[in-house]
Design a protein around this motif. Structure first.
Motif, PDB file in Angstrom:
ATOM      1  N   GLU A  14      88.012 -66.441   1.067  1.00 49.38           N
ATOM      2  CA  GLU A  14      86.762 -65.876   0.698  1.00 49.38           C
ATOM      3  C   GLU A  14      85.972 -65.868   1.935  1.00 49.38           C
ATOM      4  OE1 GLU A  14      87.794 -68.477  -0.998  1.00 49.38           O
ATOM      5  OE2 GLU A  14      87.977 -67.889  -2.981  1.00 49.38           O
ATOM      6  N   SER A  15      85.640 -66.927   2.760  1.00 51.39           N
ATOM      7  CA  SER A  15      84.704 -66.995   4.065  1.00 51.39           C
ATOM      8  C   SER A  15      85.347 -66.035   5.030  1.00 51.39           C
ATOM      9  CB  SER A  15      84.614 -68.445   4.289  1.00 51.39           C
ATOM     10  OG  SER A  15      83.983 -69.240   3.543  1.00 51.39           O
ATOM     11  N   LYS A  16      86.653 -66.085   5.224  1.00 52.98           N
ATOM     12  CA  LYS A  16      87.203 -65.364   6.384  1.00 52.98           C
ATOM     13  C   LYS A  16      87.316 -63.735   5.792  1.00 52.98           C
ATOM     14  CE  LYS A  16      90.526 -68.516   8.237  1.00 52.98           C
ATOM     15  NZ  LYS A  16      91.757 -69.388   8.200  1.00 52.98           N
ATOM     16  N   VAL A  17      87.358 -63.288   4.771  1.00 55.85           N
ATOM     17  CA  VAL A  17      87.024 -62.082   4.164  1.00 55.85           C
ATOM     18  C   VAL A  17      85.645 -61.696   4.616  1.00 55.85           C
ATOM     19  CG1 VAL A  17      86.858 -60.645   2.216  1.00 55.85           C
ATOM     20  CG2 VAL A  17      88.799 -62.010   2.616  1.00 55.85           C
ATOM     21  N   LYS A  18      84.708 -62.454   4.200  1.00 60.16           N
ATOM     22  CA  LYS A  18      83.315 -62.246   4.269  1.00 60.16           C
ATOM     23  C   LYS A  18      83.215 -61.882   5.895  1.00 60.16           C
ATOM     24  CE  LYS A  18      78.836 -64.549   4.958  1.00 60.16           C
ATOM     25  NZ  LYS A  18      77.930 -65.627   4.687  1.00 60.16           N
ATOM     26  N   GLU A  19      83.587 -62.745   6.737  1.00 58.15           N
ATOM     27  CA  GLU A  19      83.330 -62.576   8.293  1.00 58.15           C
ATOM     28  C   GLU A  19      84.172 -61.485   8.885  1.00 58.15           C
ATOM     29  OE1 GLU A  19      81.661 -64.379  10.247  1.00 58.15           O
ATOM     30  OE2 GLU A  19      80.905 -65.405   8.354  1.00 58.15           O
ATOM     31  N   ALA A  20      85.341 -61.038   8.161  1.00 54.33           N
ATOM     32  CA  ALA A  20      85.944 -59.918   8.692  1.00 54.33           C
ATOM     33  C   ALA A  20      85.495 -58.640   8.140  1.00 54.33           C
ATOM     34  CB  ALA A  20      87.355 -59.749   7.884  1.00 54.33           C
ATOM     35  N   ILE A  21      84.767 -58.624   7.057  1.00 52.33           N
ATOM     36  CA  ILE A  21      84.055 -57.371   6.642  1.00 52.33           C
ATOM     37  C   ILE A  21      82.744 -57.253   7.701  1.00 52.33           C
ATOM     38  CG2 ILE A  21      82.514 -56.487   4.809  1.00 52.33           C
ATOM     39  CD1 ILE A  21      84.505 -57.865   2.664  1.00 52.33           C
TER      40      ILE A  21
END
Length: 178
Positions: A14-21
């Motif tokens: 979830e945190s990696k997805v947030k940063e990637a977005i």
């Protein structure tokens, strides 16, 4: 107009997805359309090896909330983000949630930030053999009789002069015997 959407992501990413977005939106010039991206979480107090430890726990594992002005570019940005399986909604159409519903998910996070919740997890239960770590009964062994999560206390039957004597201690003053 920006609205909140729930994005389904691989659990644990979830945190990696947030940063990637956020990073990709800035890179391709869509950051004004991606207002906010959050991973709903809360601060939890756990007792591990006799020590209180504050940890972050996700309240919605596998989901990320994003406040977006949705158009084709933003839709494709989200859908093409690694570890994202799609938006929450019917028939592959993103379904926006109300501001009130979004604030419910963040209400726990904001309350936790103001005053961390005293949710405690311990690695022993009733009937387990434990060792007292602190206080007048330090290094005594006993059996867990009661757990009081409201007061963060445990009642342990300690053998004193051959007799089982109930002793009430705080969770962090006791650890599982090896």
């Amino acid at each position: 107009m920006a609205r909140w959407y729930i994005i389904h992501a691989y659990s644990g990413f979830e945190s990696k997805v947030k940063e990637a977005i956020i990073t990709e939106a800035e890179r391709i010039g869509l950051s004004q359309l991606v207002e906010d991206v959050q991973v709903p979480s809360e601060t939890v107090t756990e007792v591990k090896r006799g020590k209180k430890v504050q940890t972050e726990r996700k309240t919605m594992p596998g989901y990320v909330l994003a406040k977006l002005t949705l158009n084709d570019d933003v839709y494709h940005l989200i859908k093409n983000t690694p570890k994202v399986t799609g938006f929450l909604g019917a028939n592959n159409k993103p379904q926006a949630i109300s501001e009130a519903e979004a604030s419910r998910y963040f209400g726990a996070a904001e309350a936790a930030a103001a005053a961390p919740r005293k949710t405690v997890s311990i690695d022993y239960e009733i009937g387990d053999s434990v060792k007292v770590l602190d206080g007048p009964f330090a290094s005594f062994n006993g059996i867990v009789e009661e757990l009081d999560f409201e007061k963060s206390r445990v009642k342990v039957a300690v053998s004193i002069f051959g007799r089982a004597t109930p002793v009430e201690l705080e969770f962090e003053h006791v650890e599982l015997s090896k």
